[in-house]
Scaffold this motif. Structure first.
Motif, PDB file in Angstrom:
ATOM      1  N   PRO A  21       0.827  -1.211   0.000  1.00 12.69           N
ATOM      2  CA  PRO A  21       0.000   0.000   0.000  1.00 12.69           C
ATOM      3  C   PRO A  21       0.865   1.267   0.000  1.00 12.69           C
ATOM      4  O   PRO A  21       2.049   1.222   0.361  1.00 12.69           O
ATOM      5  CB  PRO A  21      -0.808  -0.111   1.290  1.00 12.69           C
ATOM      6  N   GLN A  22       0.252   2.375  -0.384  1.00 12.77           N
ATOM      7  CA  GLN A  22       0.970   3.651  -0.478  1.00 12.77           C
ATOM      8  C   GLN A  22       1.657   4.023   0.832  1.00 12.77           C
ATOM      9  O   GLN A  22       2.752   4.592   0.834  1.00 12.77           O
ATOM     10  CB  GLN A  22      -0.008   4.767  -0.892  1.00 12.77           C
ATOM     11  N   GLU A  23       1.024   3.679   1.947  1.00 15.54           N
ATOM     12  CA  GLU A  23       1.584   4.052   3.246  1.00 15.54           C
ATOM     13  C   GLU A  23       2.965   3.425   3.463  1.00 15.54           C
ATOM     14  O   GLU A  23       3.843   4.028   4.080  1.00 15.54           O
ATOM     15  CB  GLU A  23       0.625   3.649   4.379  1.00 15.54           C
ATOM     16  N   ILE A  24       3.157   2.197   2.935  1.00 15.88           N
ATOM     17  CA  ILE A  24       4.481   1.567   3.029  1.00 15.88           C
ATOM     18  C   ILE A  24       5.437   2.197   2.018  1.00 15.88           C
ATOM     19  O   ILE A  24       6.597   2.480   2.331  1.00 15.88           O
ATOM     20  CB  ILE A  24       4.387   0.038   2.831  1.00 15.88           C
ATOM     21  N   LEU A  25       4.954   2.445   0.790  1.00 20.84           N
ATOM     22  CA  LEU A  25       5.800   3.048  -0.247  1.00 20.84           C
ATOM     23  C   LEU A  25       6.368   4.389   0.212  1.00 20.84           C
ATOM     24  O   LEU A  25       7.475   4.773  -0.175  1.00 20.84           O
ATOM     25  CB  LEU A  25       5.011   3.255  -1.553  1.00 20.84           C
ATOM     26  N   ASN A  26       5.618   5.091   1.035  1.00 23.17           N
ATOM     27  CA  ASN A  26       6.017   6.439   1.473  1.00 23.17           C
ATOM     28  C   ASN A  26       7.047   6.450   2.595  1.00 23.17           C
ATOM     29  O   ASN A  26       7.644   7.491   2.872  1.00 23.17           O
ATOM     30  CB  ASN A  26       4.786   7.223   1.956  1.00 23.17           C
ATOM     31  N   ILE A  27       7.243   5.327   3.266  1.00 23.89           N
ATOM     32  CA  ILE A  27       8.077   5.350   4.478  1.00 23.89           C
ATOM     33  C   ILE A  27       9.563   5.598   4.182  1.00 23.89           C
ATOM     34  O   ILE A  27      10.159   6.518   4.749  1.00 23.89           O
ATOM     35  CB  ILE A  27       7.893   4.059   5.316  1.00 23.89           C
ATOM     36  N   PRO A  28      10.218   4.800   3.307  1.00 23.56           N
ATOM     37  CA  PRO A  28      11.667   4.992   3.157  1.00 23.56           C
ATOM     38  C   PRO A  28      12.001   6.315   2.452  1.00 23.56           C
ATOM     39  O   PRO A  28      11.256   6.774   1.575  1.00 23.56           O
ATOM     40  CB  PRO A  28      12.090   3.807   2.286  1.00 23.56           C
ATOM     41  N   ARG A  29      13.134   6.854   2.803  1.00 25.97           N
ATOM     42  CA  ARG A  29      13.613   8.114   2.223  1.00 25.97           C
ATOM     43  C   ARG A  29      13.700   8.040   0.691  1.00 25.97           C
ATOM     44  O   ARG A  29      13.377   8.990  -0.013  1.00 25.97           O
ATOM     45  CB  ARG A  29      14.999   8.400   2.815  1.00 25.97           C
ATOM     46  N   LEU A  30      14.134   6.873   0.176  1.00 25.18           N
ATOM     47  CA  LEU A  30      14.310   6.699  -1.273  1.00 25.18           C
ATOM     48  C   LEU A  30      13.154   5.913  -1.905  1.00 25.18           C
ATOM     49  O   LEU A  30      13.220   5.532  -3.072  1.00 25.18           O
ATOM     50  CB  LEU A  30      15.640   5.996  -1.554  1.00 25.18           C
ATOM     51  N   GLY A  31      12.113   5.649  -1.132  1.00 26.58           N
ATOM     52  CA  GLY A  31      10.950   4.938  -1.665  1.00 26.58           C
ATOM     53  C   GLY A  31      11.187   3.445  -1.784  1.00 26.58           C
ATOM     54  O   GLY A  31      11.990   2.856  -1.042  1.00 26.58           O
ATOM     55  N   CYS A  32      10.489   2.819  -2.737  1.00 34.11           N
ATOM     56  CA  CYS A  32      10.558   1.369  -2.940  1.00 34.11           C
ATOM     57  C   CYS A  32      10.880   1.085  -4.403  1.00 34.11           C
ATOM     58  O   CYS A  32      10.328   1.720  -5.295  1.00 34.11           O
ATOM     59  CB  CYS A  32       9.224   0.712  -2.602  1.00 34.11           C
ATOM     60  N   ILE A  33      11.767   0.104  -4.626  1.00 30.93           N
ATOM     61  CA  ILE A  33      12.065  -0.304  -5.998  1.00 30.93           C
ATOM     62  C   ILE A  33      11.738  -1.783  -6.163  1.00 30.93           C
ATOM     63  O   ILE A  33      11.735  -2.549  -5.204  1.00 30.93           O
ATOM     64  CB  ILE A  33      13.527  -0.015  -6.394  1.00 30.93           C
ATOM     65  N   ASN A  34      11.451  -2.162  -7.404  1.00 28.76           N
ATOM     66  CA  ASN A  34      11.050  -3.533  -7.712  1.00 28.76           C
ATOM     67  C   ASN A  34      11.896  -4.068  -8.858  1.00 28.76           C
ATOM     68  O   ASN A  34      12.077  -3.397  -9.872  1.00 28.76           O
ATOM     69  CB  ASN A  34       9.566  -3.557  -8.097  1.00 28.76           C
ATOM     70  N   VAL A  35      12.424  -5.293  -8.680  1.00 27.44           N
ATOM     71  CA  VAL A  35      13.151  -5.990  -9.742  1.00 27.44           C
ATOM     72  C   VAL A  35      12.165  -6.947 -10.401  1.00 27.44           C
ATOM     73  O   VAL A  35      11.657  -7.870  -9.757  1.00 27.44           O
ATOM     74  CB  VAL A  35      14.359  -6.773  -9.188  1.00 27.44           C
ATOM     75  N   HIS A  36      11.887  -6.733 -11.703  1.00 29.54           N
ATOM     76  CA  HIS A  36      10.825  -7.478 -12.387  1.00 29.54           C
ATOM     77  C   HIS A  36      11.388  -8.229 -13.601  1.00 29.54           C
ATOM     78  O   HIS A  36      12.181  -7.673 -14.364  1.00 29.54           O
ATOM     79  CB  HIS A  36       9.736  -6.499 -12.843  1.00 29.54           C
ATOM     80  N   GLY A  37      10.924  -9.471 -13.796  1.00 29.25           N
ATOM     81  CA  GLY A  37      11.477 -10.347 -14.826  1.00 29.25           C
ATOM     82  C   GLY A  37      10.873 -10.211 -16.205  1.00 29.25           C
ATOM     83  O   GLY A  37      10.471 -11.214 -16.811  1.00 29.25           O
ATOM     84  N   SER A  38      10.798  -8.986 -16.721  1.00 26.77           N
ATOM     85  CA  SER A  38      10.384  -8.776 -18.122  1.00 26.77           C
ATOM     86  C   SER A  38      10.833  -7.390 -18.563  1.00 26.77           C
ATOM     87  O   SER A  38      11.335  -6.606 -17.757  1.00 26.77           O
ATOM     88  CB  SER A  38       8.859  -8.903 -18.280  1.00 26.77           C
ATOM     89  N   LEU A  39      10.644  -7.112 -19.852  1.00 24.00           N
ATOM     90  CA  LEU A  39      10.918  -5.770 -20.375  1.00 24.00           C
ATOM     91  C   LEU A  39       9.624  -4.968 -20.269  1.00 24.00           C
ATOM     92  O   LEU A  39       8.819  -4.933 -21.188  1.00 24.00           O
ATOM     93  CB  LEU A  39      11.395  -5.851 -21.838  1.00 24.00           C
ATOM     94  N   LEU A  40       9.425  -4.348 -19.120  1.00 25.64           N
ATOM     95  CA  LEU A  40       8.192  -3.580 -18.914  1.00 25.64           C
ATOM     96  C   LEU A  40       8.073  -2.468 -19.959  1.00 25.64           C
ATOM     97  O   LEU A  40       9.082  -1.918 -20.393  1.00 25.64           O
ATOM     98  CB  LEU A  40       8.182  -2.991 -17.498  1.00 25.64           C
ATOM     99  N   PRO A  41       6.812  -2.206 -20.414  1.00 27.53           N
ATOM    100  CA  PRO A  41       5.528  -2.624 -19.829  1.00 27.53           C
ATOM    101  C   PRO A  41       5.012  -4.002 -20.278  1.00 27.53           C
ATOM    102  O   PRO A  41       3.909  -4.364 -19.939  1.00 27.53           O
ATOM    103  CB  PRO A  41       4.574  -1.523 -20.298  1.00 27.53           C
ATOM    104  N   ARG A  42       5.797  -4.768 -21.075  1.00 29.89           N
ATOM    105  CA  ARG A  42       5.339  -6.105 -21.450  1.00 29.89           C
ATOM    106  C   ARG A  42       5.423  -7.020 -20.224  1.00 29.89           C
ATOM    107  O   ARG A  42       6.403  -7.016 -19.499  1.00 29.89           O
ATOM    108  CB  ARG A  42       6.184  -6.656 -22.600  1.00 29.89           C
ATOM    109  N   TRP A  43       4.382  -7.796 -20.035  1.00 32.79           N
ATOM    110  CA  TRP A  43       4.272  -8.796 -18.984  1.00 32.79           C
ATOM    111  C   TRP A  43       4.391  -8.211 -17.582  1.00 32.79           C
ATOM    112  O   TRP A  43       5.205  -8.645 -16.774  1.00 32.79           O
ATOM    113  CB  TRP A  43       5.263  -9.954 -19.197  1.00 32.79           C
ATOM    114  N   ARG A  44       3.544  -7.220 -17.317  1.00 35.37           N
ATOM    115  CA  ARG A  44       3.312  -6.832 -15.926  1.00 35.37           C
ATOM    116  C   ARG A  44       2.586  -7.994 -15.242  1.00 35.37           C
ATOM    117  O   ARG A  44       1.875  -8.750 -15.890  1.00 35.37           O
ATOM    118  CB  ARG A  44       2.417  -5.584 -15.876  1.00 35.37           C
ATOM    119  N   GLY A  45       2.741  -8.095 -13.925  1.00 40.12           N
ATOM    120  CA  GLY A  45       2.001  -9.139 -13.214  1.00 40.12           C
ATOM    121  C   GLY A  45       2.887 -10.255 -12.689  1.00 40.12           C
ATOM    122  O   GLY A  45       4.113 -10.209 -12.810  1.00 40.12           O
ATOM    123  N   PRO A  46       2.271 -11.298 -12.119  1.00 38.34           N
ATOM    124  CA  PRO A  46       3.006 -12.271 -11.309  1.00 38.34           C
ATOM    125  C   PRO A  46       3.780 -13.354 -12.054  1.00 38.34           C
ATOM    126  O   PRO A  46       4.601 -14.031 -11.443  1.00 38.34           O
ATOM    127  CB  PRO A  46       1.906 -12.918 -10.451  1.00 38.34           C
TER     128      PRO A  46
END
Length: 322
Positions: free
Chosen positions: A96-121
């Motif tokens: 949720p946004q409340e967690i995303l807002n906590i760290p000074r540098l925010g949150c980053i995600n490592v995702h296994g595709s060339l986004l925006p292709r294959w968003r999702g699990p």
């Protein structure tokens, strides 16, 4: 980089793909991993080297089983441990946004595709299932959407003709962990840049389920061969003979068409056209699929040649597989 101040990081991840990223961060980076949040269950992964539990224990990192915590609990813990950044890798829950807002540098995600292709699990499996020739890793600055955040770093990776989800995941893990180090360096140096995704090209990688692993012989041989690779090592494509589930670990598309096997005008998809030491040749909705590595329930994975030696009566030509 010795003069630069290491980042305090909370890591959110669940799969072996995530565990590899945690391992490289803990083992090779200068950064401090303050806590790990995971949906992984300790019991199911105790045999695996790539277990978040084992890595957290080895490197003395606090680990939190997020299935047993409320969002309020997680928010409280993340605030209390005072992290600069949250790193998310195949975690399986939306933050949720409340967690995303906590760290000074925010949150980053490592995702296994060339986004925006294959968003999702299930980006790796869907890229294989749909016959993509290229995929990659994208690291994004997270927002509230599912894999919709701005891109920090992107790197392509070729898909080879015999790649399975297992082999492709292994290559992407190595790319992802190296990229993660670069992105963390950019955060420290203040040189990171963001590039918005073009949502026009977005596709969604639906979560895998066991039901879709059952082979639908009405599909083409090309499509079935892709599914067999995409669903390896889970949930593994299968068909039924009597009450036995036969898992298919490897197959290839025949360069012969159905007419070369039979003069009959109409052959039901799933019909065994021939058997030989190379495999079990099965007619499909279009083309012929050769089953080469199989597993009968409760038995080891074996070659078609060995299966035919032991269970020849199960695979008689002209019989139809379910």
């Amino acid at each position: 980089m010795a003069h630069l101040k290491p980042l305090r990081i909370a890591f959110f991840g669940t799969t072996s793909f995530a565990a590899w990223h945690l391992y490289t961060l803990a083992h090779l980076s200068m950064h401090q991993i303050i806590a790990v949040f995971t949906q992984e269950t300790q019991v199911s992964t105790c045999k695996s080297f790539l277990s978040l539990y084992k890595i957290a224990k080895k490197y003395n990192i606090s680990l939190f089983q997020s299935r047993t915590l409320s969002i309020a609990d997680i928010i409280y813990i993340v605030k209390k441990i005072d992290v600069d950044l949250i790193v998310v890798v195949s975690y399986g829950l939306i933050l949720p946004q409340e967690i995303l807002n906590i760290p000074r540098l925010g949150c980053i995600n490592v995702h296994g595709s060339l986004l925006p292709r294959w968003r999702g699990p299930a980006p790796i499996q869907r890229a294989l299932e749909y016959g993509d020739s290229i995929t990659g890793i994208t690291i994004i600055q997270m927002d509230l959407g599912i894999d919709t955040g701005d891109i920090l770093h992107i790197m392509p990776c070729k898909i080879f003709p015999k790649d399975t989800s297992h082999t492709l995941s292994n290559r992407l893990m190595n790319i992802g962990s190296a990229m993660l180090f670069q992105v963390l360096d950019q955060f420290i140096l203040g040189t990171s840049t963001l590039m918005p995704q073009n949502s026009t090209y977005a596709t969604y990688a639906h979560k895998l389920n066991k039901q879709e692993a059952r082979i639908n012989w009405n599909l083409s041989a090309i499509q079935l061969e892709r599914c067999i690779r995409a669903f390896n090592p889970w949930p593994i494509s299968y068909f039924q003979i009597k009450n036995d589930r036969i898992r298919v670990w490897d197959a290839e598309v025949s360069n012969q068409n159905i007419n070369n096997y039979s003069s009959s005008a109409s052959i039901l998809p799933g019909t065994i056209l021939a058997t030989n030491p190379n495999g079990i040749h099965v007619g499909t909705g279009s083309g012929v699929l050769i089953l080469t590595m199989l597993q009968i329930s409760g038995k080891k994975i074996t070659s078609a040649r060995d299966i035919l030696n032991a269970y020849k009566e199960w695979f008689k030509p002209n019989s139809v597989l379910e």
